[in-house]
Design a protein around this motif. Structure first.
Motif, PDB file in Angstrom:
ATOM      1  N   TYR A 186      -2.023  -3.155  -4.006  1.00 31.85           N
ATOM      2  CA  TYR A 186      -2.156  -4.343  -4.690  1.00 31.85           C
ATOM      3  C   TYR A 186      -1.386  -5.313  -3.848  1.00 31.85           C
ATOM      4  N   SER A 187      -1.766  -6.675  -4.269  1.00 33.73           N
ATOM      5  CA  SER A 187      -1.082  -7.736  -3.449  1.00 33.73           C
ATOM      6  C   SER A 187      -0.165  -8.533  -4.459  1.00 33.73           C
ATOM      7  N   ILE A 188       0.606  -9.282  -3.893  1.00 37.33           N
ATOM      8  CA  ILE A 188       1.381 -10.538  -4.508  1.00 37.33           C
ATOM      9  C   ILE A 188       1.383 -11.788  -3.555  1.00 37.33           C
ATOM     10  N   PRO A 189       0.832 -12.874  -4.133  1.00 36.97           N
ATOM     11  CA  PRO A 189       0.833 -14.137  -3.406  1.00 36.97           C
ATOM     12  C   PRO A 189       2.187 -14.774  -2.798  1.00 36.97           C
ATOM     13  N   ASP A 246       6.147  13.049  -0.743  1.00 33.30           N
ATOM     14  CA  ASP A 246       6.710  12.391   0.321  1.00 33.30           C
ATOM     15  C   ASP A 246       5.550  11.102   0.417  1.00 33.30           C
ATOM     16  N   LYS A 247       6.004   9.783   0.375  1.00 36.76           N
ATOM     17  CA  LYS A 247       4.969   8.925   0.622  1.00 36.76           C
ATOM     18  C   LYS A 247       5.300   7.810   1.540  1.00 36.76           C
ATOM     19  N   THR A 248       4.611   6.855   2.009  1.00 38.58           N
ATOM     20  CA  THR A 248       4.754   5.907   2.728  1.00 38.58           C
ATOM     21  C   THR A 248       4.385   4.500   2.146  1.00 38.58           C
ATOM     22  N   VAL A 249       5.367   3.730   2.086  1.00 39.11           N
ATOM     23  CA  VAL A 249       5.180   2.212   1.493  1.00 39.11           C
ATOM     24  C   VAL A 249       4.821   1.444   2.608  1.00 39.11           C
ATOM     25  N   ILE A 250       3.606   0.544   2.772  1.00 39.57           N
ATOM     26  CA  ILE A 250       3.430  -0.502   3.735  1.00 39.57           C
ATOM     27  C   ILE A 250       3.520  -1.925   3.152  1.00 39.57           C
ATOM     28  N   PHE A 251       4.300  -2.588   3.586  1.00 44.33           N
ATOM     29  CA  PHE A 251       4.140  -3.968   3.152  1.00 44.33           C
ATOM     30  C   PHE A 251       3.526  -4.661   4.331  1.00 44.33           C
ATOM     31  N   LYS A 271      -0.615  10.128   6.122  1.00 39.87           N
ATOM     32  CA  LYS A 271      -1.833   9.363   6.326  1.00 39.87           C
ATOM     33  C   LYS A 271      -1.036   8.074   6.834  1.00 39.87           C
ATOM     34  N   GLY A 272       0.305   7.793   6.691  1.00 38.10           N
ATOM     35  CA  GLY A 272       0.759   6.469   6.829  1.00 38.10           C
ATOM     36  C   GLY A 272       0.424   5.797   8.367  1.00 38.10           C
ATOM     37  N   GLU A 273       0.440   6.468   9.139  1.00 38.69           N
ATOM     38  CA  GLU A 273      -0.051   5.724  10.698  1.00 38.69           C
ATOM     39  C   GLU A 273      -1.456   5.223  10.573  1.00 38.69           C
ATOM     40  N   TYR A 274      -2.422   6.254  10.026  1.00 41.45           N
ATOM     41  CA  TYR A 274      -3.743   5.592   9.950  1.00 41.45           C
ATOM     42  C   TYR A 274      -3.847   4.483   9.028  1.00 41.45           C
ATOM     43  N   TYR A 275      -3.382   4.550   7.951  1.00 43.54           N
ATOM     44  CA  TYR A 275      -3.374   3.153   6.976  1.00 43.54           C
ATOM     45  C   TYR A 275      -2.731   1.870   7.714  1.00 43.54           C
ATOM     46  N   ILE A 276      -1.525   2.047   8.543  1.00 49.14           N
ATOM     47  CA  ILE A 276      -1.128   1.281   9.259  1.00 49.14           C
ATOM     48  C   ILE A 276      -2.245   0.348  10.353  1.00 49.14           C
ATOM     49  N   ASP A 277      -2.740   1.127  11.101  1.00 46.45           N
ATOM     50  CA  ASP A 277      -3.750   1.033  11.970  1.00 46.45           C
ATOM     51  C   ASP A 277      -4.765   0.194  11.436  1.00 46.45           C
ATOM     52  N   LEU A 278      -5.278   0.701  10.186  1.00 49.27           N
ATOM     53  CA  LEU A 278      -6.479   0.167   9.567  1.00 49.27           C
ATOM     54  C   LEU A 278      -6.286  -1.272   9.253  1.00 49.27           C
ATOM     55  N   LEU A 279      -5.051  -1.253   8.448  1.00 50.86           N
ATOM     56  CA  LEU A 279      -4.595  -2.921   8.034  1.00 50.86           C
ATOM     57  C   LEU A 279      -4.540  -3.760   9.276  1.00 50.86           C
ATOM     58  N   GLN A 280      -4.043  -3.308  10.526  1.00 49.47           N
ATOM     59  CA  GLN A 280      -3.830  -4.204  11.370  1.00 49.47           C
ATOM     60  C   GLN A 280      -5.341  -4.710  11.940  1.00 49.47           C
ATOM     61  N   SER A 281      -6.364  -4.124  11.659  1.00 49.33           N
ATOM     62  CA  SER A 281      -7.542  -4.688  12.090  1.00 49.33           C
ATOM     63  C   SER A 281      -8.098  -5.833  11.205  1.00 49.33           C
ATOM     64  N   PHE A 282      -7.249  -6.095  10.258  1.00 53.13           N
ATOM     65  CA  PHE A 282      -7.487  -7.190   9.446  1.00 53.13           C
ATOM     66  C   PHE A 282      -6.434  -8.472   9.864  1.00 53.13           C
ATOM     67  N   ASP A 283      -6.285  -8.473  11.126  1.00 51.68           N
ATOM     68  CA  ASP A 283      -5.237  -9.509  11.552  1.00 51.68           C
ATOM     69  C   ASP A 283      -4.045  -9.619  10.803  1.00 51.68           C
ATOM     70  N   VAL A 284      -3.575  -8.543  10.418  1.00 48.39           N
ATOM     71  CA  VAL A 284      -2.298  -8.323  10.015  1.00 48.39           C
ATOM     72  C   VAL A 284      -1.260  -8.260  10.978  1.00 48.39           C
ATOM     73  N   ASN A 285      -0.303  -9.407  11.118  1.00 45.67           N
ATOM     74  CA  ASN A 285       0.694  -9.300  12.149  1.00 45.67           C
ATOM     75  C   ASN A 285       2.113  -9.049  12.031  1.00 45.67           C
ATOM     76  N   THR A 299       0.742  -1.150  -0.032  1.00 47.22           N
ATOM     77  CA  THR A 299       0.074  -0.127  -0.011  1.00 47.22           C
ATOM     78  C   THR A 299       0.826   1.298   0.086  1.00 47.22           C
ATOM     79  N   THR A 300       0.547   2.119  -0.917  1.00 53.43           N
ATOM     80  CA  THR A 300       1.139   3.348  -1.040  1.00 53.43           C
ATOM     81  C   THR A 300       0.402   4.425  -0.728  1.00 53.43           C
ATOM     82  N   VAL A 301       0.649   5.375   0.074  1.00 56.83           N
ATOM     83  CA  VAL A 301       0.004   6.545   0.601  1.00 56.83           C
ATOM     84  C   VAL A 301       0.575   7.691   1.007  1.00 56.83           C
ATOM     85  N   ASN A 302       0.175   8.687   1.093  1.00 57.46           N
ATOM     86  CA  ASN A 302       0.797  10.197   1.485  1.00 57.46           C
ATOM     87  C   ASN A 302       1.294   9.880   2.931  1.00 57.46           C
TER      88      ASN A 302
END
Length: 158
Positions: free
Chosen positions: A129-132, A94-99, A55-69, A49-52
């Protein structure tokens, strides 16, 4: 003594049947252990996920709600020139890239939530986007990455 039977040197057929059934039960138990030792049919995906940056911290928290460990965050910088940025109405490069490592069965819900947030949050646009992941080795590593406490804790809920 005519009323007494002589001890037989041949094995008792009934005890042989009991031993065989115990042996079969033990084999079935071992087979069940082997099958329960398999990790899961649920595969893992790498969600990128690439975001401004703001907003990086917000999206990190959002993704953790989907059992992202596990998430890895990298800071990035857009490569578009000022003319291109002005044409698309973008100002922040300036961007944040979240893996994020996420379970396949939770990926659709996460992408739907991201898409909804991208369109409703001010300056919250981004891409995802996702990669298996096809080569995760080991039951404990898979259990950790899929946030499965039963696998990591050795069958005990922690």
């Amino acid at each position: 003594m005519p009323g007494r039977k002589k001890p037989s040197t041949q094995p008792n057929k009934q005890s042989g049947v009991k031993r065989k059934s115990k042996h079969i039960a033990k084999l079935k138990s071992l087979k069940a252990d082997v099958l329960s030792n398999t990790v899961s049919d649920n595969r893992l995906e790498l969600l990128i996920t690439t975001v401004n940056r703001a907003k990086g911290e917000y999206y990190i928290d959002l993704l953790q709600s989907f059992d992202v460990n596990m998430q890895v965050v990298a800071l990035g910088h857009g490569t578009a020139d000022q003319k291109m940025l002005a044409m698309f109405g973008l100002t922040d490069t300036d961007k944040t890239v979240i893996f994020s490592v996420i379970q396949e069965n939770k990926l659709d819900a996460a992408l739907t939530a991201l898409e909804q947030k991208f369109s409703t949050i001010k300056n919250g646009k981004g891409i995802a986007y996702s990669i298996p992941l096809t080569g995760v080795v080991g039951k404990l590593i898979f259990g950790f990455l899929s946030n499965n406490r039963m696998t990591v804790g050795g069958g005990k809920e922690k």
